[in-house]
Write an enzyme that holds these catalytic residues in place. Structure first.
Site, PDB file in Angstrom:
ATOM      1  N   LYS A  11      39.455  37.417  43.346  1.00  0.00           N
ATOM      2  CA  LYS A  11      39.548  37.130  41.938  1.00  0.00           C
ATOM      3  C   LYS A  11      38.467  37.738  41.309  1.00  0.00           C
ATOM      4  O   LYS A  11      37.810  38.713  41.683  1.00  0.00           O
ATOM      5  CB  LYS A  11      39.777  35.615  41.606  1.00  0.00           C
ATOM      6  CG  LYS A  11      40.929  34.927  42.381  1.00  0.00           C
ATOM      7  CD  LYS A  11      41.315  33.679  41.997  1.00  0.00           C
ATOM      8  CE  LYS A  11      42.332  32.968  42.813  1.00  0.00           C
ATOM      9  NZ  LYS A  11      42.781  31.760  42.359  1.00  0.00           N
ATOM     10  N   GLU A  99      47.939  33.705  37.696  1.00  0.00           N
ATOM     11  CA  GLU A  99      46.623  33.894  36.717  1.00  0.00           C
ATOM     12  C   GLU A  99      46.891  35.063  35.577  1.00  0.00           C
ATOM     13  O   GLU A  99      46.800  34.977  34.465  1.00  0.00           O
ATOM     14  CB  GLU A  99      45.503  34.057  37.362  1.00  0.00           C
ATOM     15  CG  GLU A  99      44.908  32.623  37.847  1.00  0.00           C
ATOM     16  CD  GLU A  99      44.181  32.988  39.224  1.00  0.00           C
ATOM     17  OE1 GLU A  99      43.496  34.010  39.488  1.00  0.00           O
ATOM     18  OE2 GLU A  99      44.110  31.919  39.926  1.00  0.00           O
ATOM     19  N   GLU A 167      53.518  31.074  46.049  1.00  0.00           N
ATOM     20  CA  GLU A 167      52.414  30.416  45.262  1.00  0.00           C
ATOM     21  C   GLU A 167      52.781  29.274  44.371  1.00  0.00           C
ATOM     22  O   GLU A 167      52.620  29.738  43.264  1.00  0.00           O
ATOM     23  CB  GLU A 167      51.364  31.292  44.993  1.00  0.00           C
ATOM     24  CG  GLU A 167      50.588  32.455  45.816  1.00  0.00           C
ATOM     25  CD  GLU A 167      49.443  32.961  45.449  1.00  0.00           C
ATOM     26  OE1 GLU A 167      48.454  32.800  46.359  1.00  0.00           O
ATOM     27  OE2 GLU A 167      49.174  33.712  44.340  1.00  0.00           O
TER      28      GLU A 167
END
Ligand code: PEP
Length: 253
Positions: A11, A99, A167
């Site tokens: 990330k 995200e 996920e």
């Protein structure tokens, strides 16, 4: 026989010297390992792709990008194209991470376009799907997973290689892991969908990774599930000892 894939998603973390330190140490840790049945992938922030790729060239791990644009090229300031990744020989790229769906409003349609751009450039997508806590509580997890598969893989030739990462959003970065049974149930659903929509071979050959607070303590019980072929790891992939120990567990299986 599907390989186990252990992929780290950094990330927006790590500074330049930390990247060097991590990757050289990982490289040393993998040197003596037999990785015939395990593929190790690190997905650093894009500014470190060149550095990471250079270190990976002399090591046993591979590099993936964290994102790609859905257009071929042009006036998209700050974006990165699949052709650029290909020109740097980057073999993998994450798309559809929760995200990006949440903070950048990425739709299944955009994710599908990104996936096709990666395929045009022979880069293997790590295509993420997963339900939120509210969706799980509403008992619509399976519907969400199927609609993300149908949307993200629309008109995709999956024979060109796709890695799917399940996920559950409620397990990402929260320390709450899906139980092995919860994860296996959804992995089996995905495998069934692949068989119905493609073929038994495609279903049998497509790696399906689990992601969501995977760590050295829970990695083994997740990886021994019949339809879990590896992990996409966030937090625990920032610590080279933890990440290397998860690779070591995969090698021993
Ligand atoms: C992820 O971001 O893909 C992820 C699984 O993160 P974490 O391991 O920190 O839950």
């Amino acid at each position: 026989m599907r390989k186990i894939i252990i992929a780290g998603n950094w990330k927006m973390n790590m500074l330049f010297t930390e990247v060097e330190d991590f990757l050289f140490e990982l490289s040393d840790n993998l040197e003596e390992k037999n990785l015939n049945s395990v593929e190790v992938v690190i997905c650093p922030p894009s500014v470190y792709l060149e550095l990471s790729s250079d270190i990976a060239d002399d090591s046993k791990f591979f590099i993936g990008a964290q994102n790609v644009n859905d257009n071929s090229n042009g006036a998209y300031t700050g974006e990165i194209s699949a052709a650029m990744l290909d020109s740097m020989d980057i073999p993998y790229c994450i798309i559809g991470h929760s995200e990006r769906r949440k903070y950048y409003a990425e739709s299944d349609e955009v994710i599908n376009a990104k996936l096709k751009k990666l395929h045009e450039n022979e880069i293997v997508p790590i295509f993420c799907i997963g339900e939120t806590l509210t969706q799980r509580e509403q008992n619509i997890t399976k519907d969400i997973i199927l609609s993300q598969l149908n949307g993200g893989l629309k008109d995709v030739k999956i024979e060109d290689n796709v890695i799917i990462a399940y996920e559950p959003v409620w397990a990402i970065g929260t320390g709450k892991t899906a139980t092995p049974a919860q994860a296996q149930e959804i992995h089996a659903l995905i495998r069934e969908w692949l068989e119905e929509n493609y073929s038994k071979d495609v279903s049998g050959n497509t790696p399906i990774l689990y992601g969501g607070s995977m760590n050295p303590e829970n990695v083994k019980e997740l990886l021994i599930q019949p339809d879990i072929d590896g992990g996409l790891i966030g937090g625990a992939a920032l610590d080279v000892s933890k990440f290397s120990s998860m690779v070591a567990t995969a090698v021993e299986l």
